[in-house]
Design a protein around this motif. Structure first.
Motif, short mmCIF file in Angstrom:
data_model
loop_
_atom_site.label_atom_id
_atom_site.label_comp_id
_atom_site.label_asym_id
_atom_site.label_seq_id
_atom_site.Cartn_x
_atom_site.Cartn_y
_atom_site.Cartn_z
N LEU A 8 0.85 -1.18 0.00
CA LEU A 8 0.00 0.00 0.00
C LEU A 8 0.89 1.23 0.00
CD1 LEU A 8 -2.86 1.22 0.17
CD2 LEU A 8 -2.68 1.10 2.66
N ALA A 9 0.65 2.12 -0.97
CA ALA A 9 1.44 3.35 -1.10
C ALA A 9 2.93 3.03 -1.19
CB ALA A 9 1.15 4.28 0.05
N GLY A 10 3.26 1.94 -1.87
CA GLY A 10 4.65 1.58 -2.09
C GLY A 10 5.33 0.89 -0.92
N ARG A 11 4.59 0.68 0.18
CA ARG A 11 5.17 0.03 1.36
C ARG A 11 4.58 -1.36 1.55
NH1 ARG A 11 4.56 1.99 6.46
NH2 ARG A 11 2.50 2.80 6.02
N MET A 12 5.38 -2.27 2.08
CA MET A 12 4.92 -3.60 2.40
C MET A 12 4.67 -3.69 3.90
SD MET A 12 4.82 -5.12 -0.53
CE MET A 12 4.62 -6.84 -0.09
N MET A 13 3.56 -4.28 4.27
CA MET A 13 3.25 -4.43 5.70
C MET A 13 2.43 -5.69 5.92
SD MET A 13 0.49 -1.30 6.04
CE MET A 13 1.47 -0.24 4.96
N PRO A 14 2.56 -6.33 7.08
CA PRO A 14 1.80 -7.55 7.35
C PRO A 14 0.34 -7.26 7.71
CG PRO A 14 3.14 -7.01 9.24
CD PRO A 14 3.50 -6.01 8.17
N ILE A 15 -0.54 -8.13 7.26
CA ILE A 15 -1.96 -8.08 7.64
C ILE A 15 -2.41 -9.48 8.00
CG2 ILE A 15 -2.57 -6.01 6.33
CD1 ILE A 15 -3.59 -7.88 4.10
N HIS A 16 -3.57 -9.57 8.65
CA HIS A 16 -3.99 -10.86 9.20
C HIS A 16 -5.47 -11.15 8.95
CE1 HIS A 16 -0.36 -9.64 11.39
NE2 HIS A 16 -0.08 -10.93 11.42
N PRO A 17 -5.82 -11.54 7.72
CA PRO A 17 -7.18 -12.06 7.49
C PRO A 17 -7.35 -13.37 8.27
CG PRO A 17 -6.03 -11.56 5.43
CD PRO A 17 -5.01 -11.54 6.51
N VAL A 18 -8.59 -13.81 8.37
CA VAL A 18 -8.90 -15.02 9.13
C VAL A 18 -9.73 -15.97 8.27
CG1 VAL A 18 -10.17 -15.94 11.13
CG2 VAL A 18 -8.76 -13.88 11.37
N VAL A 19 -9.41 -17.25 8.35
CA VAL A 19 -10.19 -18.29 7.69
C VAL A 19 -10.88 -19.15 8.75
CG1 VAL A 19 -10.05 -20.43 6.34
CG2 VAL A 19 -8.81 -18.39 5.59
N LEU A 20 -12.18 -19.35 8.59
CA LEU A 20 -12.94 -20.26 9.46
C LEU A 20 -13.30 -21.50 8.68
CD1 LEU A 20 -15.47 -17.98 11.38
CD2 LEU A 20 -13.51 -19.17 12.32
N LEU A 21 -13.06 -22.65 9.25
CA LEU A 21 -13.36 -23.92 8.61
C LEU A 21 -14.60 -24.55 9.23
CD1 LEU A 21 -12.62 -26.34 6.76
CD2 LEU A 21 -11.20 -27.18 8.63
N ASP A 22 -15.58 -24.86 8.38
CA ASP A 22 -16.72 -25.67 8.79
C ASP A 22 -16.61 -27.03 8.11
OD1 ASP A 22 -18.14 -24.10 10.62
OD2 ASP A 22 -18.99 -22.88 9.04
N GLU A 23 -17.55 -27.91 8.36
CA GLU A 23 -17.44 -29.27 7.84
C GLU A 23 -17.48 -29.32 6.32
OE1 GLU A 23 -20.29 -31.82 9.61
OE2 GLU A 23 -19.47 -31.64 11.64
#
Length: 241
Positions: A8-23
């Motif tokens: 973003l805006a030429g910079r790299m930074m960590p982000i943390h989306p989340v995955v939820l698992l169902d059956e």
């Protein structure tokens, strides 16, 4: 919780989306920046219990581009194979549906950001999210609603960072998925950053709402995972209001 890098805006930074698992399916909470869909797919592809399952829903904690930017790819790829629901709060719906501009990304800044990406990605964003032919959001979330994912996700409307910002409480694991209502910096739990918050007073009031939940772990989109004494940390922040 995923840990991926966004640009973003030429910079790299960590982000943390989340995955939820169902059956029989999986759910994604926030989609990252433009270009991050491939990073999320790469994670899913190596998870044996997830890789063969369809995406059932995308939950957007709010309208910011680093949370919705990857959505266009999921809509064009996974959505064409099997439609999925997109959840958001009513107060941010118009922006996500392309009926109103991004609050923190004026048109000229958005155009400059899109120009920095390969043509295929920027054109996809413009085609799907820039001028959508139909509403993007298919399900609206309301305060204290329990979403039927992962054994139940409680919606907490935490406005301030944006008008329609929500956090999500996963009761089964006593985990708060805070979105940007909270951040973690150098191991310290902090309120929404004033530099990227629409209404800081409202954002601080929203922290007080989190005191009602028994929280053992918190996932912040910016900062990652924190365990231990979370309720005491939140009480300390709420006392500042």
């Amino acid at each position: 919780m995923l840990e991926i890098k966004m640009k973003l805006a030429g910079r790299m930074m960590p982000i943390h989306p989340v995955v939820l698992l169902d059956e029989e399916s999986w759910v994604l909470i926030d989609t990252g920046m433009i270009g991050n869909a491939e990073d999320i797919r790469a994670f899913v592809s190596v998870q044996e219990e997830i890789s063969k399952l369809p995406l059932k829903a995308v939950i957007l904690t709010h309208q910011d581009i680093d949370h919705i930017g990857g959505l266009s790819s999921f809509l064009e790829e996974e959505g064409k194979k099997r439609p999925f629901d997109v959840y958001a709060h009513e107060a941010d719906r118009a922006v996500i549906d392309g009926e109103a501009p991004l609050l923190k990304f004026p048109a000229d800044r958005l155009e400059a950001e899109l120009e920095a990406w390969p043509g295929s990605l920027s054109e996809q964003y413009k085609r799907v999210l820039g001028q959508p032919s139909r509403p993007i959001v298919t399900r609206l979330m309301a305060e204290r609603e329990i979403l039927p994912f992962g054994g139940g996700l409680t919606v907490i409307h935490t406005p301030g960072h944006t008008p329609g910002h929500v956090s999500l409480y996963h009761q089964a694991s006593k985990t708060l998925i805070a979105g940007d209502a909270l951040v973690i910096h150098n191991g310290e739990l902090l309120p929404s950053s004033p530099y990227s918050t629409v209404d800081m007073e409202q954002a601080l009031q929203s922290v007080k709402k989190l005191q009602a939940y028994d929280i053992e772990a918190v996932v912040c989109y910016h900062g990652g995972l924190l365990r231990g004494g979370i309720n005491k940390r939140i009480d300390k922040l709420a006392a500042l209001v």
